[in-house]
Design an enzyme around this catalytic site. Structure first.
Site: not given
Length: 361
Positions: A176-177, A203, A297, A300
């Site tokens: 993600s991030t 993401h 973050m 998940d």
């Protein structure tokens, strides 16, 4: 309290974004109308994070990011319009050091931004925690890494002939991030001889994942594309979950897997969700599997890692020191089902070692 500089050439958008952040408990210490003012504001106020518009007069967002990283490294979240052109520019900003990007909604901007305010505040807080110091900025770019490995002696991990690997391995990567460059780096160093079927869940909003897949493809020996409903892949191929849709494994037979895309409700507040892909793979794939959780973050991927481990798959998480945001890896590690915690530079070798012939999971 987290402090922020908001840079946007629209006074209206400056106000909307600033109000959302202030309402979320983030102090906006300055606003900027262009990249030049953004750089000056960062130097003057030393904020924890910057929200940066892409297209601005005098100095655009990319140039501003480059200046900030050179003069006073500060986490930057790009705010990008949802267009193909802005997708390209957003990835260029990541190459210059931005941590991540958030897509501005279309239509009635004030109403849409209000709807997404919780998501924006959460992302700004996460990006503010990212390490963009010298060590972070000096990490190798995926393309330069690949070029280097092509002109130097191969490492032990990449030198093995195909016969040294198990048959029909599947690799699942979730991030993600801060993840796009990490995914590119891992894929650039993954030996084609290992013959993975690779499923990537990053993401990322719709409209950006196709460009992301193209970038990975350019820097990797694997054939990489954005997933489409019903896609089949075999050895040496990889697909990236399309933004806004879950990617689940729907069939697996003799080393070829098929995926379907769904618009089922978000899982862990995200779609695509890593857990959906990993859990479905664990249900259907009966050949070796390796699950990897990179920077990001939220939580998940934690349940997905448990699913992979439950069917004797191998599991790896990125370590805190090289993660921009140590949320997803941390949650995965806390399950107790992660085999190895590795810095990003060692993850490709770690992946390869899980599928060496005779590897014990």
């Amino acid at each position: 309290m987290t402090s922020a500089v908001v840079a946007d050439d629209s006074h209206f958008m400056q106000s909307v974004i600033s109000d959302i952040l202030e309402d979320g408990g983030i102090e906006v210490v300055a606003q900027a109308r262009n990249g030049k003012e953004a750089v000056e504001a960062v130097i003057e106020h030393s904020p924890d994070v910057v929200t940066m518009d892409v297209e601005m007069p005098e100095m655009n967002g990319i140039e501003a990011v480059e200046q900030i990283m050179a003069r006073q490294p500060t986490p930057v979240l790009m705010l990008s319009a949802h267009t193909d052109e802005n997708a390209d520019v957003s990835f260029q900003a990541l190459d210059k050091g931005a941590v991540d990007f958030f897509t501005k909604p279309g239509g009635e901007v004030s109403m849409e931004m209000s709807r997404l305010k919780d998501q924006l505040v959460e992302m700004v807080r996460s990006v503010a925690k990212a390490d963009v110091g010298e060590a972070s900025r000096s990490r190798p770019d995926a393309r330069s890494t690949r070029q280097q490995t092509e002109t130097t002696e191969p490492t032990s991990a990449t030198a093995s002939p195909a016969a040294d690997y198990v048959e029909n391995p599947t690799l699942l990567i979730g991030s993600s991030t801060g993840g796009p460059k990490m995914v590119e780096q891992v894929m650039s160093q993954l030996p084609i001889e290992a013959d993975f079927r690779v499923l990537i869940v990053q993401h990322m909003p719709g409209g950006f994942t196709e460009r992301f897949a193209n970038r990975i493809n350019e820097g990797s020996d694997y054939e990489v594309s954005e997933a489409a409903d019903g896609d089949r892949i075999g050895g040496g191929e990889a697909i990236v979950a399309a933004g806004g849709k879950h990617m689940v494994v729907s069939n697996y037979h003799k080393g070829r897997l098929r995926v379907k895309l769904t618009e089922d409700p978000p899982v862990n507040s995200v779609r695509p969700a890593v857990d959906m892909t990993m859990s479905s793979a664990a249900e259907l794939i009966d050949d070796p599997m390796t699950g990897v959780i990179l920077t990001g973050m939220g939580e998940d991927g934690a349940a997905g890692i448990k699913s992979i481990k439950a069917v004797d798959g191998a599991t790896i998480a990125q370590n805190e020191e090289t993660s921009a945001v140590f949320g997803m890896p941390k949650r995965a590690i806390e399950t107790g089902f992660v085999d190895e915690v590795l810095p990003i530079g060692e993850i490709p070798d770690g992946i390869v070692n899980t599928v060496k012939d005779g590897a014990k999971h």
